[in-house]
Motif scaffolding. Sequence first.
Motif, short mmCIF file in Angstrom:
data_model
loop_
_atom_site.label_atom_id
_atom_site.label_comp_id
_atom_site.label_asym_id
_atom_site.label_seq_id
_atom_site.Cartn_x
_atom_site.Cartn_y
_atom_site.Cartn_z
N VAL A 1 37.59 -39.11 6.64
CA VAL A 1 37.33 -38.30 5.65
C VAL A 1 36.37 -38.84 4.65
O VAL A 1 35.59 -38.42 4.24
CB VAL A 1 38.54 -37.72 5.06
N VAL A 2 36.82 -40.33 4.42
CA VAL A 2 35.89 -40.95 3.36
C VAL A 2 34.64 -41.25 3.78
O VAL A 2 33.73 -41.03 2.84
CB VAL A 2 36.84 -42.27 2.88
N GLU A 3 34.49 -41.25 4.86
CA GLU A 3 32.91 -41.62 5.41
C GLU A 3 32.26 -40.30 5.44
O GLU A 3 30.84 -40.29 5.11
CB GLU A 3 32.91 -42.50 6.81
N GLU A 4 32.70 -39.11 5.84
CA GLU A 4 32.49 -37.98 5.91
C GLU A 4 31.90 -37.69 4.36
O GLU A 4 30.47 -37.10 4.40
CB GLU A 4 33.15 -36.86 6.29
N GLU A 5 32.69 -37.78 3.54
CA GLU A 5 32.26 -37.41 2.20
C GLU A 5 30.95 -38.07 1.79
O GLU A 5 30.21 -37.61 1.08
CB GLU A 5 33.58 -38.03 1.21
N ARG A 6 30.86 -39.57 1.99
CA ARG A 6 30.10 -40.29 1.74
C ARG A 6 28.57 -39.68 2.28
O ARG A 6 27.80 -39.73 1.73
CB ARG A 6 30.35 -41.97 2.17
N GLN A 7 28.67 -39.56 3.52
CA GLN A 7 27.34 -39.15 4.06
C GLN A 7 26.98 -37.79 3.83
O GLN A 7 25.88 -37.47 3.60
CB GLN A 7 27.81 -39.26 5.82
N LEU A 8 27.93 -37.05 3.47
CA LEU A 8 27.74 -35.65 3.16
C LEU A 8 26.99 -35.57 1.71
O LEU A 8 25.84 -34.84 1.44
CB LEU A 8 29.10 -34.78 2.76
N THR A 9 27.41 -36.36 0.93
CA THR A 9 27.16 -36.59 -0.36
C THR A 9 25.56 -37.10 -0.36
O THR A 9 24.82 -36.56 -1.13
CB THR A 9 27.90 -37.57 -1.38
N GLN A 10 25.26 -38.05 0.36
CA GLN A 10 24.09 -38.48 0.83
C GLN A 10 22.97 -37.30 1.22
O GLN A 10 22.03 -37.16 0.72
CB GLN A 10 24.10 -39.87 1.68
N GLY A 11 23.65 -36.55 2.19
CA GLY A 11 22.83 -35.86 3.16
C GLY A 11 22.71 -34.61 2.13
O GLY A 11 21.43 -33.89 2.23
N LEU A 12 23.38 -34.22 1.25
CA LEU A 12 23.23 -32.97 0.11
C LEU A 12 22.37 -33.11 -0.71
O LEU A 12 21.79 -32.39 -1.45
CB LEU A 12 24.64 -32.64 -0.24
N SER A 13 22.09 -34.47 -1.24
CA SER A 13 21.18 -34.74 -2.21
C SER A 13 19.57 -34.28 -2.02
O SER A 13 18.99 -33.95 -2.98
CB SER A 13 21.09 -36.48 -2.44
N ALA A 14 19.34 -34.07 -0.98
CA ALA A 14 18.18 -33.49 -0.47
C ALA A 14 18.08 -32.11 -0.96
O ALA A 14 16.96 -31.63 -0.99
CB ALA A 14 17.95 -33.48 1.11
N LEU A 15 18.97 -31.27 -1.31
CA LEU A 15 19.17 -29.87 -1.61
C LEU A 15 18.92 -29.85 -3.12
O LEU A 15 18.78 -28.67 -3.59
CB LEU A 15 20.59 -29.33 -1.11
N ARG A 16 18.79 -30.91 -3.85
CA ARG A 16 18.81 -30.80 -5.45
C ARG A 16 17.70 -30.03 -5.63
O ARG A 16 18.18 -29.08 -6.73
CB ARG A 16 18.49 -32.21 -5.69
N ALA A 17 16.37 -30.06 -5.23
CA ALA A 17 15.37 -29.18 -5.70
C ALA A 17 15.38 -27.69 -5.24
O ALA A 17 14.48 -26.91 -5.53
CB ALA A 17 14.32 -29.99 -5.61
N LEU A 18 16.28 -27.40 -4.37
CA LEU A 18 15.98 -26.16 -3.45
C LEU A 18 16.96 -25.14 -4.31
O LEU A 18 17.90 -25.47 -4.80
CB LEU A 18 16.66 -26.27 -2.26
N PRO A 19 16.45 -23.94 -4.08
CA PRO A 19 17.21 -22.91 -4.90
C PRO A 19 18.82 -22.64 -4.05
O PRO A 19 18.53 -22.81 -2.68
CB PRO A 19 16.35 -21.57 -4.85
N CYS A 20 19.79 -22.12 -4.80
CA CYS A 20 20.91 -21.62 -4.06
C CYS A 20 20.81 -20.23 -3.61
O CYS A 20 20.66 -19.18 -4.34
CB CYS A 20 22.10 -21.73 -4.77
N GLU A 21 20.22 -19.94 -2.39
CA GLU A 21 19.80 -18.48 -1.79
C GLU A 21 20.15 -18.43 -0.37
O GLU A 21 20.06 -19.17 0.37
CB GLU A 21 18.13 -18.47 -1.81
N THR A 22 20.83 -17.22 -0.18
CA THR A 22 21.41 -16.95 0.94
C THR A 22 20.38 -16.59 2.12
O THR A 22 19.14 -16.35 1.94
CB THR A 22 22.27 -15.69 0.92
N LEU A 23 20.81 -16.48 3.37
CA LEU A 23 20.06 -16.39 4.33
C LEU A 23 19.32 -14.86 4.22
O LEU A 23 18.30 -14.60 4.76
CB LEU A 23 20.73 -16.34 6.07
N ASP A 24 19.81 -13.87 3.54
CA ASP A 24 19.15 -12.91 3.17
C ASP A 24 18.70 -12.42 2.20
O ASP A 24 18.30 -11.43 1.56
CB ASP A 24 20.10 -11.27 3.67
N GLY A 25 18.35 -13.77 1.41
CA GLY A 25 17.47 -13.61 0.22
C GLY A 25 18.25 -13.38 -1.03
O GLY A 25 17.67 -13.09 -2.13
N HIS A 26 19.79 -13.25 -1.21
CA HIS A 26 20.42 -13.21 -2.49
C HIS A 26 20.43 -14.68 -3.11
O HIS A 26 20.78 -15.49 -2.76
CB HIS A 26 21.69 -12.81 -2.16
#
Length: 759
Positions: A416-441
Amino acid sequence: MLNTLRKIVQEVNSAKDLKAALTIIVQRVKEAMGSQVCSVYLLDTETNRFVLMATEGLNKRSIGKVSMAPSEGLVGLVGTREEPLNLEDAASHPRFRYFAETGEERYASFLGAPIIHHRRVVGVLVIQQKERRQFDEGEEAFLVTMSAQLAGVIAHAEATGSIRGLGKQGKGIQEAKFIGVAGSPGAAVGTAVVVLPPADLEVVPDKAVDDIAAELQLFNQALERVREDMRALSAKLATQLRPEERALFDVYLMMLDDAALGSEVTTVIKTGQWAQGALRQVVGEHVNRFELMDDAYLRERASDVKDLGRRLLAYLQQERQQSLVYPDNTILVSEELSPAMLGEVPAGKLVGLVSVLGSGNSHVAIFARAMGIPTVMGAVDLPYSKIDGIQLIVDGYHGEVFTNPSEVLRKQYAEVVEEERQLTQGLSALRALPCETLDGHRMPLWVNTGLLADVVRAQERGAEGVGLYRTEVPFMIKDRFPSEKEQLAIYREQLAAFHPLPVTMRSLDIGGDKALSYFPIKEDNPFLGWRGIRVTLDHPEIFLVQTRAMLKASEGLDNLRILLPMISGTRELEEALHLIHRAWGEVRDEGADVLLPPVGVMIEIPAAVYQVRELARQVDFLSVGSNDLTQYLLAVDRNNPRVADLYDFLHPAVLQALRMVVDGAHAEGKPVSICGEMAGDPSAAVLLMAMGFDSLSMNATNLPKVKWLLRQISLSKAKELLAQLMAIDNPQVTHSTLHLALRNLGLSRVLNPASAIQA
């Protein structure tokens, strides 16, 4: 009987182990009730049998040998029915079971009471007599009261055995779980470092001295060394906390001042008392005064005074606080953690915190969340003094602590700890992307802030604004109300840090579990008392100064939004709006070119849910405070470990209330957001989006997880899921259905990673 009960419990509490505790129980209860037999049977969870563990009156050689399943014997019947059994002639009962080795056949009457701890039957307490008679109501009530009192003691003694030696059957060390309150999310696997009081003030004796000057010198040296410690700790935490947050150390320094604790101790020393005795006397008086106060914040101050007293005593005894060794992956454990203790741990070594006392809103919990350290508070059953150096798991998601975890559990949580660490690293790429659903909401994600660390984390994670800035934090860490100028500087920093993004500043929200040391609120029921807008409307001078500071801070930035907490009706709202307009007029008269900012209402009281349209007509926006709304709807104090499991934001009543708020706000053409723990839960965020919330505001730590999940689902799918869940009447079923649906969609990556272990 009450006196007898108290004495027995005190004696049992001081027993050295479980065996000694049980021996005391059977001896004292037998004496108190004038019976011929008293026995304790404990449930062995591995074999699921009630085992005779102590007796006075039966053959002692049968201890540990006689046992019965829940379906067997009278003891099993008491255990399974979970209620007392009072029999005049036990042998004639169909469930009576004869054990030759106990010599039990000689006793006719039987009275048994279950021993229950946290809803779990841990054993059965039995008394027996030779003559046939029905035990009277008073005797039955005494045994039931006795077993209820002993439940916690037995559970504690069992836990201590399983932590540091042998369990109740003489088995080796085993895994044990302790329930507390989630203080800061996350999981940690590491080694317990117990911070015990460096010196015990309570055992310091009185001692007359002739050389008063020497004692005064000793005390002044100790004072100076503790002052140095405080300054050093403050400097060490400088990079993690803003100056206002580090002001807590200034409060410590002021307590040590010549006009405070320092001078009082000096006065006592001058009467001929030695320095250690004088210190004990003064600290004891202060602590007693604080601990008797009903106000939660002021009770927290008692631990600060104790902490200082212990540090001073340690120097007076010519020994520094324990020479602690901090291993890698340190989990700090104490009866009462203080912010100073966090600063003692070398950088990079602290992975988790456990406090036996305290709530999810104490200073330590606030600091822990700001620093991203998994924390469990209020682990009241944990025998903390026995766990130094052993392996621990801290589950800050569920508020649980595991001692001596098995290899399997350690491996699961390490993943769980390792998963959290990797997830945090992986999700940092989302920083500049908008929060938009698959159907554009498009779903704006905002953050809740209060500490400097929150600002940095929010910016690193791409927040689109601040949905809740807790203005009470700067107030809580001062020893007086901050001036308009001081507030202006703090608010300007916050508004400038996020400009041009909106910053929603909540007006001062004190009371309940958030109090100011210099403005004590003493109440029997603080959560239903003088708090939030009720306080500031009664003190317009506080409200006006704060509003003026906010307005002036927004000059040239124009990104301020003002949020009013604890509104229960239109009258309060109208009074608050009148004061805001008055402050705005004053600020403009002083020459400030400031726009009137949008003003909103927090929906956190059930009354506001049912008046949502009337409130929405008078403001620019609404914001649901999910933590308090859930607490008030379910009548559950979320900081109380005994009922914390009833606190559930997916309860059908909460979901229905939320939908009413969204529908009501939108019917009046007003946007509605939600802030609190619920908005930061990725799976719950899917439902909130489906309900129609216009923005979600959360802890910065959770923002990337929420963004990832909402980008992987369509709004139409989320609405379909919401419709399915709104038809369910059980919150546990709602949780499992929601998680199963997201797993089936391949979206389990950001769900609470420890939930699979719990299942």
